[in-house]
Design a protein around this motif. Structure first.
Motif, PDB file in Angstrom:
ATOM      1  N   GLN A 239      -7.310  14.637 -45.032  1.00 48.89           N
ATOM      2  CA  GLN A 239      -5.752  14.467 -45.537  1.00 48.89           C
ATOM      3  C   GLN A 239      -4.890  15.505 -44.735  1.00 48.89           C
ATOM      4  O   GLN A 239      -5.322  16.819 -44.891  1.00 48.89           O
ATOM      5  CB  GLN A 239      -5.699  14.845 -47.216  1.00 48.89           C
ATOM      6  CG  GLN A 239      -6.595  13.956 -48.011  1.00 48.89           C
ATOM      7  CD  GLN A 239      -6.333  12.254 -47.902  1.00 48.89           C
ATOM      8  OE1 GLN A 239      -4.950  11.949 -47.802  1.00 48.89           O
ATOM      9  NE2 GLN A 239      -7.168  11.418 -48.098  1.00 48.89           N
ATOM     10  N   ARG A 241      -0.750  16.132 -42.791  1.00 51.23           N
ATOM     11  CA  ARG A 241       0.668  15.755 -42.773  1.00 51.23           C
ATOM     12  C   ARG A 241       1.330  15.754 -41.429  1.00 51.23           C
ATOM     13  O   ARG A 241       0.886  16.528 -40.494  1.00 51.23           O
ATOM     14  CB  ARG A 241       1.631  16.683 -43.650  1.00 51.23           C
ATOM     15  CG  ARG A 241       1.316  16.362 -45.208  1.00 51.23           C
ATOM     16  CD  ARG A 241       2.490  17.138 -45.921  1.00 51.23           C
ATOM     17  NE  ARG A 241       2.025  16.892 -47.470  1.00 51.23           N
ATOM     18  CZ  ARG A 241       2.534  15.727 -48.154  1.00 51.23           C
ATOM     19  NH1 ARG A 241       3.574  14.923 -47.205  1.00 51.23           N
ATOM     20  NH2 ARG A 241       2.380  15.575 -49.294  1.00 51.23           N
ATOM     21  N   ARG A 243       3.560  16.861 -38.241  1.00 52.29           N
ATOM     22  CA  ARG A 243       4.194  17.895 -38.032  1.00 52.29           C
ATOM     23  C   ARG A 243       5.116  17.495 -36.939  1.00 52.29           C
ATOM     24  O   ARG A 243       6.309  17.461 -37.047  1.00 52.29           O
ATOM     25  CB  ARG A 243       3.298  19.034 -37.238  1.00 52.29           C
ATOM     26  CG  ARG A 243       4.324  20.086 -36.595  1.00 52.29           C
ATOM     27  CD  ARG A 243       3.346  21.265 -35.851  1.00 52.29           C
ATOM     28  NE  ARG A 243       2.224  21.631 -36.461  1.00 52.29           N
ATOM     29  CZ  ARG A 243       1.396  22.517 -35.816  1.00 52.29           C
ATOM     30  NH1 ARG A 243       1.688  22.737 -34.573  1.00 52.29           N
ATOM     31  NH2 ARG A 243       0.301  23.098 -36.511  1.00 52.29           N
ATOM     32  N   LEU A 254      -0.658  16.605 -36.161  1.00 50.57           N
ATOM     33  CA  LEU A 254      -0.917  16.526 -37.703  1.00 50.57           C
ATOM     34  C   LEU A 254      -1.503  18.004 -38.173  1.00 50.57           C
ATOM     35  O   LEU A 254      -1.782  18.722 -37.720  1.00 50.57           O
ATOM     36  CB  LEU A 254      -1.991  15.709 -38.414  1.00 50.57           C
ATOM     37  CG  LEU A 254      -1.870  14.243 -37.826  1.00 50.57           C
ATOM     38  CD1 LEU A 254      -2.913  13.403 -38.317  1.00 50.57           C
ATOM     39  CD2 LEU A 254      -0.301  13.630 -37.714  1.00 50.57           C
ATOM     40  N   HIS A 256      -3.270  20.420 -40.717  1.00 48.67           N
ATOM     41  CA  HIS A 256      -4.346  20.423 -41.716  1.00 48.67           C
ATOM     42  C   HIS A 256      -4.946  21.859 -41.969  1.00 48.67           C
ATOM     43  O   HIS A 256      -4.598  22.518 -40.932  1.00 48.67           O
ATOM     44  CB  HIS A 256      -5.473  19.517 -41.283  1.00 48.67           C
ATOM     45  CG  HIS A 256      -6.663  19.306 -41.951  1.00 48.67           C
ATOM     46  ND1 HIS A 256      -7.781  20.371 -42.134  1.00 48.67           N
ATOM     47  CD2 HIS A 256      -7.156  18.333 -42.845  1.00 48.67           C
ATOM     48  CE1 HIS A 256      -8.622  19.878 -43.084  1.00 48.67           C
ATOM     49  NE2 HIS A 256      -8.120  18.892 -43.621  1.00 48.67           N
ATOM     50  N   GLY A 271       6.352  15.425 -41.804  1.00 48.57           N
ATOM     51  CA  GLY A 271       6.156  15.888 -43.336  1.00 48.57           C
ATOM     52  C   GLY A 271       5.369  14.704 -44.107  1.00 48.57           C
ATOM     53  O   GLY A 271       5.051  14.897 -45.240  1.00 48.57           O
ATOM     54  N   SER A 272       5.194  13.713 -43.556  1.00 52.59           N
ATOM     55  CA  SER A 272       4.767  12.332 -44.142  1.00 52.59           C
ATOM     56  C   SER A 272       3.159  12.430 -44.106  1.00 52.59           C
ATOM     57  O   SER A 272       2.744  12.938 -43.252  1.00 52.59           O
ATOM     58  CB  SER A 272       5.126  11.069 -43.468  1.00 52.59           C
ATOM     59  OG  SER A 272       4.767  10.920 -42.263  1.00 52.59           O
ATOM     60  N   PRO A 273       2.410  12.021 -45.135  1.00 52.77           N
ATOM     61  CA  PRO A 273       0.984  12.139 -45.547  1.00 52.77           C
ATOM     62  C   PRO A 273       0.291  11.382 -44.625  1.00 52.77           C
ATOM     63  O   PRO A 273       0.728  10.054 -44.210  1.00 52.77           O
ATOM     64  CB  PRO A 273       0.795  12.044 -46.703  1.00 52.77           C
ATOM     65  CG  PRO A 273       2.071  11.188 -47.424  1.00 52.77           C
ATOM     66  CD  PRO A 273       3.059  11.436 -46.380  1.00 52.77           C
TER      67      PRO A 273
END
Length: 358
Positions: A239, A241, A243, A254, A256, A271-273
C-alpha cells in the motif's frame, strides 16, 4: 451482498461452498476445475443447486428447502464472459442498448453517456463486432451488462482471451466500474495478479471446497507446499501513495514507509493511494545498498522466515518498514552465500519494469 451456501453434485464433481460478500469486488479464485464458474452459474440462475440457498441483498434467489428458484431474468444480474458474445449483426450502440430491455425500472437506469464515457467506447458505437478488437468487444460487453442496471455484475474470466496489452487496457475500466458506478462484482479468475489488483475479498476454491476467505494480502500469501511450485504464483500487495510523476522519464514515484517505489507510467494524482502488486520472482535481496545498479526501488525490510526444500529455490518472507509483507524467491545458494537468517535486515529490490502502472 451475496449470502451463498450451496451443494451441487454432478458426474465426477461435487461442490460444497459457503461464503458472503460485502460489496466492491469479490474474487472467486482457484485452479481450473475448482468450481468457480459453477458458483457463478448458480448465482446467475443458469443451474440449480441440489441444496442450500443464495440471497442477494436479502432477497432469496434460491432456497432448496423453500422451493424457491428465480429464473435468470428475474435476478437482475449482469453477465460478462470470456467471449464478449455480442450480436454480430448489431452495431456496438445496438448491442449496448439491448441491455436496457432487462432494466428493472426507468428510475434505476445507469446513464448511457456515462457508461460509454467510463468505458471509452464513444468512437466505437457505429461499428459492428467484426470491426472491433478483442479488448473493444469486451468493453462493449461490459457496457451492455451495465446498461441493464444490474444489482450485481458477474464476470467469468473476462480477460482470459485477451493478450497482455488488452488486459492492461481493461483492468482500469473494471476498477472505474467498481469505484465510480458502485456496482458490486463477483469476479472469477485463476490469474493471481488480476485478483490481487482488483479484489477487496477473495474466496479461494480447491476441488469444489472453500479453502480460504479474506482480503487478498492474507489469502494470497504463500500456501503450504513445495517452494518451487509457488515461485510464479506468489504475489505481495504493498500500500503506497503517489508522490510525483516524472514527465521526462515517464516514471511515477510512490511513497512507502520502507522507501520510495518507482514504477513506469502515470499512477495517479499526487497523494492518491495505490495498491502495488509485486511478484515474488521479481524481488532481489541485498545486505547493503549496492553501488552501480539499474534497480530503482530498494525497500528496507527484515527477514521473517525462510522456507526451502530440496529444490534450487528458497522463499524469503520479509516484513517491510511500515508492516507490509513481501515474499522474495531467490536461490538456496544465494541464501547461503549471504548468510541470511530470520531477523536479518536486508534491502528488497524491485525492478520498475516488472510493474505496470495500469
Amino acid at each position: 451482498m451475496i449470502d451463498a451456501d450451496i451443494t451441487i453434485r454432478r458426474a465426477g464433481f461435487a461442490l460444497e461452498a459457503a461464503f458472503t460478500t460485502d460489496g466492491g469486488i469479490t474474487a472467486l479464485f482457484g485452479r481450473s476445475g475448482s468450481g468457480k464458474t459453477t458458483i457463478l452459474n448458480a448465482v446467475a440462475g443458469l443451474l440449480r443447486p441440489d441444496r442450500g440457498h443464495i440471497r442477494l441483498n436479502g432477497d432469496t434467489l434460491f432456497d432448496a428447502a423453500g422451493r424457491v428458484f428465480l429464473r435468470p431474468h428475474r435476478r437482475h444480474v449482469g453477465l460478462v464472459f470470456q467471449d464478449a458474445q455480442l450480436f454480430p449483426h448489431l452495431t456496438a450502440r445496438q448491442n449496448l442498448t439491448y441491455g436496457r430491455f432487462f432494466n428493472r425500472t426507468a428510475g434505476e437506469r445507469l446513464d448511457f453517456d456515462m457508461v460509454v464515457g467510463v468505458l471509452g467506447i464513444g468512437a466505437l458505437l457505429g461499428r459492428r463486432p467484426g470491426a472491433l478488437s478483442g479488448g473493444e468487444k469486451q468493453r462493449v460487453a461490459i457496457g451492455r451488462a451495465l446498461l441493464a442496471s444490474p444489482r450485481l455484475l458477474l464476470m467469468d474470466e473476462p480477460l482470459a482471451a485477451l493478450d497482455t496489452a488488452r488486459k492492461l487496457e481493461i483492468l482500469p475500466l473494471i476498477e472505474r466500474v467498481r469505484d465510480e458506478m458502485k456496482v458490486p462484482i463477483l469476479y472469477v479468475s485463476h490469474a493471481v495478479e488480476e485478483v490481487a489488483r482488483l479484489a477487496a475479498r477473495v474466496v479461494v476454491l480447491e476441488d469444489g471446497r472453500v479453502a480460504r476467505v479474506g482480503p487478498p494480502q492474507d489469502v494470497l500469501a504463500p500456501a503450504p507446499g513445495p517452494v518451487s511450485n509457488q515461485r510464479f504464483d506468489t504475489v505481495s500487495l504493498l500500500q503506497a501513495r503517489v508522490r510525483a510523476y516524472d514527465e521526462r522519464y515517464g516514471l511515477s514515484t510512490l511513497d512507502h514507509p520502507a522507501g520510495p517505489i518507482s514504477i513506469p507510467g502515470r499512477a495517479g494524482a499526487p497523494g492518491s493511494p495505490v495498491r502495488v502488486v509485486v511478484r515474488g520472482s521479481d524481488v532481489s535481496l541485498a545486505m547493503k545498498r549496492p553501488g552501480s545498479v539499474s534497480i530503482r526501488t530498494m525497500l528496507s525490510a527484515s527477514v521473517r522466515a525462510i522456507a526451502s526444500d530440496d529444490g534450487p529455490v528458497a522463499r524469503v518472507d520479509l516484513t517491510l518498514a511500515g508492516g507490509d509483507a513481501l515474499s522474495a524467491f531467490v536461490t538456496r545458494h544465494a541464501v547461503d552465500e549471504l548468510g541470511l537468517g530470520a531477523g536479518d535486515n536486508v534491502l528488497a529490490m524491485i525492478k520498475a519494469a516488472s510493474i505496470d502502472a495500469r
